[in-house]
Design a protein around this motif. Structure first.
Motif, PDB file in Angstrom:
ATOM      1  N   LYS A 109       0.843  -1.205   0.000  1.00 35.00           N
ATOM      2  CA  LYS A 109       0.000   0.000   0.000  1.00 35.00           C
ATOM      3  C   LYS A 109       0.876   1.252   0.000  1.00 35.00           C
ATOM      4  CE  LYS A 109      -4.106  -1.920   2.212  1.00 35.00           C
ATOM      5  NZ  LYS A 109      -4.920  -1.940   3.442  1.00 35.00           N
ATOM      6  N   LEU A 110       1.945   1.227   0.811  1.00 40.94           N
ATOM      7  CA  LEU A 110       2.862   2.362   0.844  1.00 40.94           C
ATOM      8  C   LEU A 110       3.522   2.559  -0.518  1.00 40.94           C
ATOM      9  CD1 LEU A 110       4.414   4.527   2.462  1.00 40.94           C
ATOM     10  CD2 LEU A 110       6.084   2.768   2.996  1.00 40.94           C
ATOM     11  N   LEU A 111       3.948   1.466  -1.136  1.00 44.93           N
ATOM     12  CA  LEU A 111       4.564   1.544  -2.461  1.00 44.93           C
ATOM     13  C   LEU A 111       3.569   2.078  -3.489  1.00 44.93           C
ATOM     14  CD1 LEU A 111       7.145   0.928  -4.026  1.00 44.93           C
ATOM     15  CD2 LEU A 111       6.260  -1.358  -4.423  1.00 44.93           C
ATOM     16  N   GLU A 112       2.317   1.655  -3.372  1.00 47.31           N
ATOM     17  CA  GLU A 112       1.287   2.146  -4.291  1.00 47.31           C
ATOM     18  C   GLU A 112       1.069   3.645  -4.107  1.00 47.31           C
ATOM     19  OE1 GLU A 112      -3.377   1.192  -5.439  1.00 47.31           O
ATOM     20  OE2 GLU A 112      -2.494   0.267  -3.667  1.00 47.31           O
ATOM     21  N   ASN A 113       1.026   4.090  -2.841  1.00 48.52           N
ATOM     22  CA  ASN A 113       0.864   5.528  -2.581  1.00 48.52           C
ATOM     23  C   ASN A 113       2.055   6.317  -3.101  1.00 48.52           C
ATOM     24  OD1 ASN A 113      -1.618   5.186  -1.379  1.00 48.52           O
ATOM     25  ND2 ASN A 113      -0.813   5.092   0.688  1.00 48.52           N
ATOM     26  N   MET A 114       3.258   5.775  -2.909  1.00 46.67           N
ATOM     27  CA  MET A 114       4.450   6.459  -3.415  1.00 46.67           C
ATOM     28  C   MET A 114       4.412   6.547  -4.942  1.00 46.67           C
ATOM     29  SD  MET A 114       7.333   4.837  -0.873  1.00 46.67           S
ATOM     30  CE  MET A 114       8.697   5.388  -1.840  1.00 46.67           C
ATOM     31  N   ASN A 115       3.972   5.469  -5.595  1.00 46.89           N
ATOM     32  CA  ASN A 115       3.857   5.484  -7.055  1.00 46.89           C
ATOM     33  C   ASN A 115       2.831   6.514  -7.509  1.00 46.89           C
ATOM     34  OD1 ASN A 115       5.797   3.554  -7.515  1.00 46.89           O
ATOM     35  ND2 ASN A 115       4.357   1.866  -7.627  1.00 46.89           N
ATOM     36  N   LYS A 116       1.715   6.611  -6.792  1.00 48.37           N
ATOM     37  CA  LYS A 116       0.690   7.604  -7.158  1.00 48.37           C
ATOM     38  C   LYS A 116       1.235   9.020  -7.002  1.00 48.37           C
ATOM     39  CE  LYS A 116      -3.417   4.857  -6.117  1.00 48.37           C
ATOM     40  NZ  LYS A 116      -4.559   4.676  -5.186  1.00 48.37           N
ATOM     41  N   LEU A 117       1.936   9.274  -5.883  1.00 44.69           N
ATOM     42  CA  LEU A 117       2.501  10.611  -5.675  1.00 44.69           C
ATOM     43  C   LEU A 117       3.559  10.930  -6.726  1.00 44.69           C
ATOM     44  CD1 LEU A 117       2.815  10.733  -1.789  1.00 44.69           C
ATOM     45  CD2 LEU A 117       1.276  12.068  -3.223  1.00 44.69           C
ATOM     46  N   THR A 118       4.395   9.939  -7.031  1.00 36.61           N
ATOM     47  CA  THR A 118       5.417  10.155  -8.057  1.00 36.61           C
ATOM     48  C   THR A 118       4.769  10.437  -9.401  1.00 36.61           C
ATOM     49  OG1 THR A 118       6.871   8.642  -6.875  1.00 36.61           O
ATOM     50  CG2 THR A 118       7.434   9.126  -9.149  1.00 36.61           C
ATOM     51  N   LEU A 120       1.849  11.801  -9.882  1.00 35.69           N
ATOM     52  CA  LEU A 120       1.305  13.166  -9.833  1.00 35.69           C
ATOM     53  C   LEU A 120       2.417  14.205 -10.017  1.00 35.69           C
ATOM     54  CD1 LEU A 120      -1.315  12.874  -6.941  1.00 35.69           C
ATOM     55  CD2 LEU A 120      -1.764  13.172  -9.374  1.00 35.69           C
ATOM     56  N   LYS A 121       3.560  13.968  -9.370  1.00 31.86           N
ATOM     57  CA  LYS A 121       4.681  14.906  -9.522  1.00 31.86           C
ATOM     58  C   LYS A 121       5.141  14.962 -10.976  1.00 31.86           C
ATOM     59  CE  LYS A 121       5.788  16.744  -5.611  1.00 31.86           C
ATOM     60  NZ  LYS A 121       5.787  18.182  -5.442  1.00 31.86           N
ATOM     61  N   TYR A 122       5.246  13.797 -11.619  1.00 33.16           N
ATOM     62  CA  TYR A 122       5.659  13.776 -13.018  1.00 33.16           C
ATOM     63  C   TYR A 122       4.634  14.464 -13.910  1.00 33.16           C
ATOM     64  CZ  TYR A 122       9.808  10.914 -12.445  1.00 33.16           C
ATOM     65  OH  TYR A 122      11.053  10.472 -12.110  1.00 33.16           O
ATOM     66  N   MET A 125       5.277  18.111 -13.433  1.00 35.13           N
ATOM     67  CA  MET A 125       6.490  18.490 -14.154  1.00 35.13           C
ATOM     68  C   MET A 125       6.240  18.500 -15.663  1.00 35.13           C
ATOM     69  SD  MET A 125       9.253  16.399 -11.841  1.00 35.13           S
ATOM     70  CE  MET A 125      10.634  16.699 -12.892  1.00 35.13           C
ATOM     71  N   LYS A 126       5.427  17.582 -16.152  1.00 33.25           N
ATOM     72  CA  LYS A 126       5.077  17.552 -17.570  1.00 33.25           C
ATOM     73  C   LYS A 126       4.324  18.823 -17.950  1.00 33.25           C
ATOM     74  CE  LYS A 126       1.953  15.226 -20.699  1.00 33.25           C
ATOM     75  NZ  LYS A 126       0.828  14.311 -20.735  1.00 33.25           N
ATOM     76  N   ASP A 127       3.357  19.209 -17.111  1.00 32.55           N
ATOM     77  CA  ASP A 127       2.604  20.441 -17.385  1.00 32.55           C
ATOM     78  C   ASP A 127       3.528  21.658 -17.383  1.00 32.55           C
ATOM     79  OD1 ASP A 127       0.272  18.992 -17.585  1.00 32.55           O
ATOM     80  OD2 ASP A 127      -0.390  19.420 -15.534  1.00 32.55           O
ATOM     81  N   ILE A 128       4.450  21.694 -16.417  1.00 25.32           N
ATOM     82  CA  ILE A 128       5.387  22.819 -16.341  1.00 25.32           C
ATOM     83  C   ILE A 128       6.268  22.843 -17.585  1.00 25.32           C
ATOM     84  CG2 ILE A 128       7.411  23.686 -15.093  1.00 25.32           C
ATOM     85  CD1 ILE A 128       6.032  22.728 -12.505  1.00 25.32           C
ATOM     86  N   SER A 129       6.777  21.682 -18.004  1.00 29.58           N
ATOM     87  CA  SER A 129       7.648  21.654 -19.185  1.00 29.58           C
ATOM     88  C   SER A 129       6.870  22.036 -20.450  1.00 29.58           C
ATOM     89  CB  SER A 129       8.301  20.279 -19.337  1.00 29.58           C
ATOM     90  OG  SER A 129       7.323  19.297 -19.616  1.00 29.58           O
ATOM     91  N   ILE A 130       5.594  21.641 -20.519  1.00 30.56           N
ATOM     92  CA  ILE A 130       4.776  22.053 -21.673  1.00 30.56           C
ATOM     93  C   ILE A 130       4.612  23.564 -21.682  1.00 30.56           C
ATOM     94  CG2 ILE A 130       2.410  21.991 -22.589  1.00 30.56           C
ATOM     95  CD1 ILE A 130       2.321  19.025 -21.811  1.00 30.56           C
ATOM     96  N   ASN A 131       4.350  24.159 -20.521  1.00 28.79           N
ATOM     97  CA  ASN A 131       4.224  25.620 -20.436  1.00 28.79           C
ATOM     98  C   ASN A 131       5.528  26.310 -20.802  1.00 28.79           C
ATOM     99  OD1 ASN A 131       1.522  25.576 -19.703  1.00 28.79           O
ATOM    100  ND2 ASN A 131       1.966  25.583 -17.514  1.00 28.79           N
ATOM    101  N   ILE A 132       6.648  25.770 -20.312  1.00 24.85           N
ATOM    102  CA  ILE A 132       7.950  26.367 -20.641  1.00 24.85           C
ATOM    103  C   ILE A 132       8.197  26.276 -22.139  1.00 24.85           C
ATOM    104  CG2 ILE A 132      10.438  26.037 -20.386  1.00 24.85           C
ATOM    105  CD1 ILE A 132       9.920  25.324 -17.469  1.00 24.85           C
TER     106      ILE A 132
END
Length: 187
Positions: A109-118, A120-122, A125-132
């Motif tokens: 469950k912890l690994l799944e939550n970490m994967n979900k957070l990662t 979301l972060k990616y 970052m994808k949205d930020i790179s698209i804006n840049i």
């Protein structure tokens, strides 16, 4: 290579081993005790008993009386303390395995939550790179539009530098001319 002689006999004895008992009593209740005999019957000594007494449970005779255990002996109920110890061991093993499985489940469950957070972060970052990237394209287009003006500014700067050089030359020439005029005037 086929086994012969003693080896074949040993293999046969292994193959014909008696089956393990199937009716073990693992319940928490102790095995029922035999009912006591009423006091009215006279007690007889075992040594003086004769053939008229109730027959004892006889062990079935077997040609191999040497070391073969019969099913009757193997199915005797285990002592209550052994049953209780077995039950306690199984309960504790169940608690241990449940704990191990719970810990593993929590890890997943912890690994799944970490994967979900990662993930979301990616995505952020994808949205930020698209804006840049979009802003960089806009800047490149604006720079392309301003490039002609920048070229004109560079040309004007070169012309100003040339005009300044000409002004210095003119100033130097006028000073020489003035010096000659003063010299002629003195004469």
């Amino acid at each position: 290579m086929a086994a012969t002689g003693e080896e074949a006999a040993a293999m046969d004895s292994i193959c014909k081993a008696p089956a393990p008992p199937t009716d073990l009593n693992l319940s928490a209740e102790p095995a029922p005790e035999p009912e006591p005999k009423p006091e009215s019957e006279p007690r007889r000594d075992v040594a003086t008993s004769d053939a008229t007494d109730t027959p004892k449970a006889k062990r079935p005779s077997n040609n191999n009386e040497g070391g073969v255990e019969t099913a009757e002996e193997a199915t005797e109920p285990a002592e209550p303390d052994i049953n209780e110890l077995c039950r306690d061991m199984f309960d504790k093993m169940a608690v241990f395995l449940q704990g191990e499985l719970t810990a593993t489940c929590e890890d997943y469950k912890l690994l799944e939550n970490m994967n979900k957070l990662t993930s979301l972060k990616y995505m952020e970052m994808k949205d930020i790179s698209i804006n840049i990237s979009r802003n960089l394209q806009d800047l490149n287009q604006k720079y392309g539009g301003l490039q002609s003006y920048l070229d004109q500014i560079n040309q004007i700067e070169e012309q100003v530098t040339a005009l300044e050089q000409a002004a210095y030359k003119l100033d130097t020439y006028s000073k020489k001319l003035e010096a000659k005029f003063k010299k002629l005037e003195k004469r």
